[in-house]
Write a protein that holds these residues in place. Sequence first.
Motif, PDB file in Angstrom:
ATOM      1  N   ASP A  91       6.856  12.386 -13.132  1.00  0.00           N
ATOM      2  CA  ASP A  91       5.788  13.244 -12.617  1.00  0.00           C
ATOM      3  C   ASP A  91       6.303  14.662 -12.385  1.00  0.00           C
ATOM      4  O   ASP A  91       7.322  14.880 -11.734  1.00  0.00           O
ATOM      5  N   GLU A 140       4.842   5.039  -6.889  1.00  0.00           N
ATOM      6  CA  GLU A 140       3.817   6.023  -6.543  1.00  0.00           C
ATOM      7  C   GLU A 140       4.438   7.402  -6.289  1.00  0.00           C
ATOM      8  O   GLU A 140       5.377   7.546  -5.508  1.00  0.00           O
ATOM      9  N   ASP A 145      10.243   4.289  -6.148  1.00  0.00           N
ATOM     10  CA  ASP A 145       8.889   3.831  -5.828  1.00  0.00           C
ATOM     11  C   ASP A 145       7.921   4.200  -6.958  1.00  0.00           C
ATOM     12  O   ASP A 145       8.000   5.310  -7.508  1.00  0.00           O
ATOM     13  N   GLN A 196       3.241   9.851  -4.655  1.00  0.00           N
ATOM     14  CA  GLN A 196       3.054  10.259  -3.266  1.00  0.00           C
ATOM     15  C   GLN A 196       4.262   9.868  -2.414  1.00  0.00           C
ATOM     16  O   GLN A 196       4.699  10.622  -1.535  1.00  0.00           O
ATOM     17  N   ASP A 235       0.828  -1.214   0.000  1.00  0.00           N
ATOM     18  CA  ASP A 235       0.000   0.000   0.000  1.00  0.00           C
ATOM     19  C   ASP A 235       0.863   1.265   0.000  1.00  0.00           C
ATOM     20  O   ASP A 235       1.802   1.391   0.776  1.00  0.00           O
ATOM     21  N   ARG A 236       0.506   2.221  -0.848  1.00  0.00           N
ATOM     22  CA  ARG A 236       1.304   3.445  -0.964  1.00  0.00           C
ATOM     23  C   ARG A 236       1.240   4.298   0.296  1.00  0.00           C
ATOM     24  O   ARG A 236       2.206   4.991   0.623  1.00  0.00           O
TER      25      ARG A 236
END
Length: 268
Positions: free
Chosen positions: A215, A191, A189, A193, A167-168
Amino acid sequence: MMMTNDVVEAFEALDWQAQPIDCASCPHFVMSTIGKCEAQHACVFDRYALRIDRFFRWNADLAKEYLKHPYFEVRAIAAKYVEVFYLPQLVADEDETVRWSAAQRLTLTQLRLLCQDPDREVRIRVATRLPENELKSMIHDADYYVRTIVARRIPIGLLPLMIHDADREVRAEVAKRIALSGLRQMASDPEVQVRLVVVRRLPAAQLSMFLRDADWRVRYEVAQRIDERQLQALLMDEDEAVREIAQARQRIAVPISAKKLIQCGAPL
């Protein structure tokens, strides 16, 4: 009379099976005459939780007599008021609300028995109360929020065991606390976030690995902190916000560099 600031509710006095409560036949009828209970306000047989709570608040010594009552609310609320040595009998209660209530006050020895409880709320309570050095057994809990609490509290040296959590949210919590050596392992990673947390914590000298991050939010963070000598790669970034912050920092950096050259007597 028992003094209280609580207001008598207008709800009908019904028991947990929706039957009218008859005070005259109640085993605690005498108590009502001395203000130790009150219809529609403080009654252990009422189905309304606040009324049950008031009853035990006024008569905590009676809570132990209701730990096996058929209504789960009575058992759960009684668990708030009984002496702690009565609580172990609730560890295996059939209702999760009762076990959760008990988990708030159980001794650590008994609390450990609930680490594998089937209900997530109970395990959340356990993860909140267990000593930090005992949380390793819960790092693979089935529920992400239980693992999130573990990531917030577990000793820093054990956080590398959680850098690949599924889970992020959990990984983001890990990134907030893990040592720098482990933080660098989280730079890739998947993600954003998580990568944002990594970028905000890494020393500016180690941010070059993010210059081509997929991103724009990550590149924007990099543009704000990376050494001015490495800004070149971001001056023509595809994202306008990234370009603007990089160009703004370069404009500030150039005059400062020129001033240093003048102070050193070097020709411009």
